[in-house]
Design an enzyme around this catalytic site. Structure first.
Site, PDB file in Angstrom:
ATOM      1  N   ASP A  67     -39.407 -16.820 -41.335  1.00  0.00           N
ATOM      2  CA  ASP A  67     -38.584 -16.219 -40.282  1.00  0.00           C
ATOM      3  C   ASP A  67     -38.556 -14.695 -40.349  1.00  0.00           C
ATOM      4  OD1 ASP A  67     -37.141 -16.171 -42.659  1.00  0.00           O
ATOM      5  OD2 ASP A  67     -35.545 -17.473 -41.960  1.00  0.00           O
ATOM      6  N   ASP A 136     -24.547 -22.917 -44.026  1.00  0.00           N
ATOM      7  CA  ASP A 136     -24.276 -23.896 -42.961  1.00  0.00           C
ATOM      8  C   ASP A 136     -25.359 -24.974 -42.896  1.00  0.00           C
ATOM      9  OD1 ASP A 136     -26.383 -22.438 -41.989  1.00  0.00           O
ATOM     10  OD2 ASP A 136     -25.437 -21.858 -40.106  1.00  0.00           O
ATOM     11  N   HIS A 138     -28.645 -24.318 -42.862  1.00  0.00           N
ATOM     12  CA  HIS A 138     -29.875 -23.936 -42.160  1.00  0.00           C
ATOM     13  C   HIS A 138     -31.061 -23.822 -43.121  1.00  0.00           C
ATOM     14  CE1 HIS A 138     -28.751 -19.386 -42.507  1.00  0.00           C
ATOM     15  NE2 HIS A 138     -29.771 -19.574 -43.294  1.00  0.00           N
ATOM     16  N   GLU A 143     -30.481 -23.109 -37.182  1.00  0.00           N
ATOM     17  CA  GLU A 143     -29.037 -23.263 -37.326  1.00  0.00           C
ATOM     18  C   GLU A 143     -28.592 -24.652 -36.864  1.00  0.00           C
ATOM     19  OE1 GLU A 143     -27.528 -21.171 -38.947  1.00  0.00           O
ATOM     20  OE2 GLU A 143     -27.686 -19.103 -38.269  1.00  0.00           O
TER      21      GLU A 143
HETATM   22  C1  GLP Z   1     -31.204 -16.535 -44.797  1.00  0.00           C
HETATM   23  C2  GLP Z   1     -32.684 -16.932 -44.546  1.00  0.00           C
HETATM   24  C3  GLP Z   1     -32.979 -18.275 -45.126  1.00  0.00           C
HETATM   25  C4  GLP Z   1     -32.381 -18.343 -46.504  1.00  0.00           C
HETATM   26  C5  GLP Z   1     -30.887 -18.394 -46.399  1.00  0.00           C
HETATM   27  C6  GLP Z   1     -30.160 -18.403 -47.726  1.00  0.00           C
HETATM   28  O1  GLP Z   1     -30.457 -16.441 -43.653  1.00  0.00           O
HETATM   29  N1  GLP Z   1     -33.071 -16.921 -43.185  1.00  0.00           N
HETATM   30  O2  GLP Z   1     -34.377 -18.507 -45.119  1.00  0.00           O
HETATM   31  O3  GLP Z   1     -32.816 -19.502 -47.156  1.00  0.00           O
HETATM   32  O4  GLP Z   1     -30.408 -17.395 -45.547  1.00  0.00           O
HETATM   33  O5  GLP Z   1     -30.085 -17.130 -48.263  1.00  0.00           O
HETATM   34  P1  GLP Z   1     -29.679 -16.859 -49.752  1.00  0.00           P
HETATM   35  O6  GLP Z   1     -30.812 -17.355 -50.579  1.00  0.00           O
HETATM   36  O7  GLP Z   1     -29.519 -15.370 -49.844  1.00  0.00           O
HETATM   37  O8  GLP Z   1     -28.416 -17.605 -50.000  1.00  0.00           O
END
Ligand code: GLP
Length: 241
Positions: A67, A136, A138, A143
């Site tokens: 992404d 959440d 995702h 989402e």
């Molecule tokens: C972000 C990314 C995801 C990631 C998630 C968790 O929004 N788009 O690909 O896995 O959030 O992030 P973190 O590893 O900092 O908790």
């Protein structure tokens, strides 16, 4: 789903890096799906270390990231292209022209999602897709929604995601409202999926992903239908099991 319990973040990073390293060793020209966020940073550090010691060779590896924020370019230190260069690509012997991330500056979002989906489909089958988990539920930036989005799409970020990700920006107002993300179908085509999850804040959602119904309101729950998923999670993230 295979769940590997790690003691803490460092142990999770070591165990997950061992899985990625085995893929790179067994298939030096593999296509890897990569993720951003704080969860995989430690794993990337281990891979960098192994590459520096000559234990891993990324010269033939191709990568495609999940992404990117809409509106952020590669020079923006909050963009995911910047993140990947800074946390991995600049420190390993990978050919950067074979590292793909959606173009956050694309003028036409519809054309960009089509371009990225086609690009990912044109690559050989992904050996491994690495994932983090949003609070959440995702994956990528897919989402909670009434249906599982199938292909690469442009999404409005959930307020809880903006809240969770504001720590990387000057304020919540600076977090982009939209992002490009591979679809759930794009992710599910990978041969093998590796998810890294750490910390108490993810304990409830991880429990739901593994034990609740498969529900697009918990996007990661779809992984239960994948044939080869490994979750490496630390004790804090597994505290509700
Ligand atoms: C972000 C990314 C995801 C990631 C998630 C968790 O929004 N788009 O690909 O896995 O959030 O992030 P973190 O590893 O900092 O908790």
């Amino acid at each position: 789903m295979k769940i590997i319990k790690a003691r803490d973040y460092d142990d999770m990073s070591l165990k997950a890096a061992a899985i990625v390293a085995s893929v790179v060793t067994l298939k030096p020209d593999a296509v890897l799906g990569l993720a951003t966020g704080s969860s995989p940073i430690g794993l990337y550090k281990v891979l960098i270390d192994k590459c520096r010691k000559g234990e891993l060779d990324f010269s033939q590896i191709t990568t495609a990231n999940l992404d990117e924020y809409v509106g952020l370019g590669p020079e923006d230190d909050q963009s995911y292209r910047y993140f990947m260069n800074h946390n991995l690509f600049d420190h390993i012997n990978i050919d950067k022209s074979r590292t793909f991330v959606p173009n956050g500056l694309a003028k036409d979002p519809d054309a960009e999602v089509r371009r990225y989906e086609e690009l990912v489909r044109s690559l050989p089958e992904m050996e491994l897709q690495l994932l983090g988990l949003g609070v959440d539920g995702h994956i990528g930036f897919n989402e909670p929604a009434p249906v599982f989005p199938e292909v690469t799409n442009c999404v409005e970020l959930d307020p809880s995601t903006i809240e969770a990700n504001k720590r990387f920006f000057a304020s919540a107002d600076d977090v982009p409202r939209k992002a490009f993300t591979m679809g759930i179908g794009t992710i599910m085509r990978a041969k093998r999926i590796l998810m890294v999850v750490n910390g108490e804040a993810k304990a409830d959602i991880l429990y739901k992903v593994v034990n609740g119904p498969v529900d697009p309101m918990v996007p990661a729950s779809i992984l239960r239908f994948h044939r080869d998923v490994t979750i490496v999670a630390d004790e804090a993230a597994l505290s509700k099991f």
